[in-house]
Scaffold this motif. Structure first.
Motif: not given
Ligand code: MG
Length: 223
Positions: A131-154
């Motif tokens: 939009f004129d002043r930025g971006i719009l999205t909406s959150d889907h609640v679920l996330d994934i974290v990835v640590d510095a060793q590349g290990r990921y977790q929901l």
């Protein structure tokens, strides 16, 4: 839409490095409330939009109707209970966030003890619009974290179920979100862009001023 501005003919322009804009989440279950983060643009091209969120930035976030934190509500009430508009400062260290056109996740870069921003938070969300002043999205609640060793977790699979039970997502939408998480995990395993980018070594320009919320922004509770 106080606080976000309106869509207009300028909505498709690209931002320049150093421009300030508003990284904004709407929430269809709680219309009129926002998570809105004033940020500085790092890059904006065909491939991606990257922004910098400075530690201490004043931002809009959603709270329960009595002003308490959303995470103090349990189960489906965490998503379905009445909410109000809150204001807070971004407490953590600064982060880089990367959005790709059409992608159903953004990637946030968090610093680790190594000094690099080499821990990733993959936030599942609607593909962004401008939009004129930025971006719009909406959150889907679920996330994934990835640590510095590349290990990921929901993360927050239980919350996705609460959100579905609260009517925030249909059964079908919740299934699509889980499958989007599977695709994101494939991208992590393949180490595609932006995981292979040099954003972990990004340093903000010390001359960049702290971005501010729009003067018209309003809130019910400040913390
Ligand atoms: Mg999320």
């Amino acid at each position: 839409m106080s606080g976000t501005g309106s869509r207009d003919g300028t909505s498709q322009r690209r931002w320049q490095r150093g421009d300030q804009m508003l990284w904004t989440y709407t929430n269809p279950t709680h219309p009129g409330l926002y998570d809105q983060r004033p940020v500085t643009v790092i890059a904006d091209d065909e491939k991606h939009l990257a922004v910098w969120l400075e530690s201490g930035t004043r931002m809009l976030h959603q709270v329960l109707a009595d002003g308490s934190g959303i995470r103090t509500a349990d189960g489906p009430a965490r998503f379905g209970a009445p909410r109000a508009q809150g204001l807070k400062r971004w407490q953590g260290p600064g982060i880089v966030a990367v959005f790709q056109p059409g992608a159903d996740y953004s990637v946030w870069y968090f610093a680790t003890p190594s000094g690099r921003r080499d821990s990733f938070y993959i936030n599942l969300e609607e593909p962004f619009t401008r939009f004129d002043r930025g971006i719009l999205t909406s959150d889907h609640v679920l996330d994934i974290v990835v640590d510095a060793q590349g290990r990921y977790q929901l993360k927050d699979e239980d919350e996705l179920e609460f959100a579905r039970a609260a009517g925030m997502f249909s059964d079908e939408k919740a299934a699509r979100i889980r499958s989007a998480a599977d695709s994101a995990i494939e991208d992590i395993r393949a180490w595609t862009f932006p995981f292979d980018s040099d954003y972990p070594d990004f340093r903000p320009d010390p001359a960049w001023p702290m971005p501010e919320l729009p003067a018209a922004a309003t809130w019910d509770f400040e913390s």
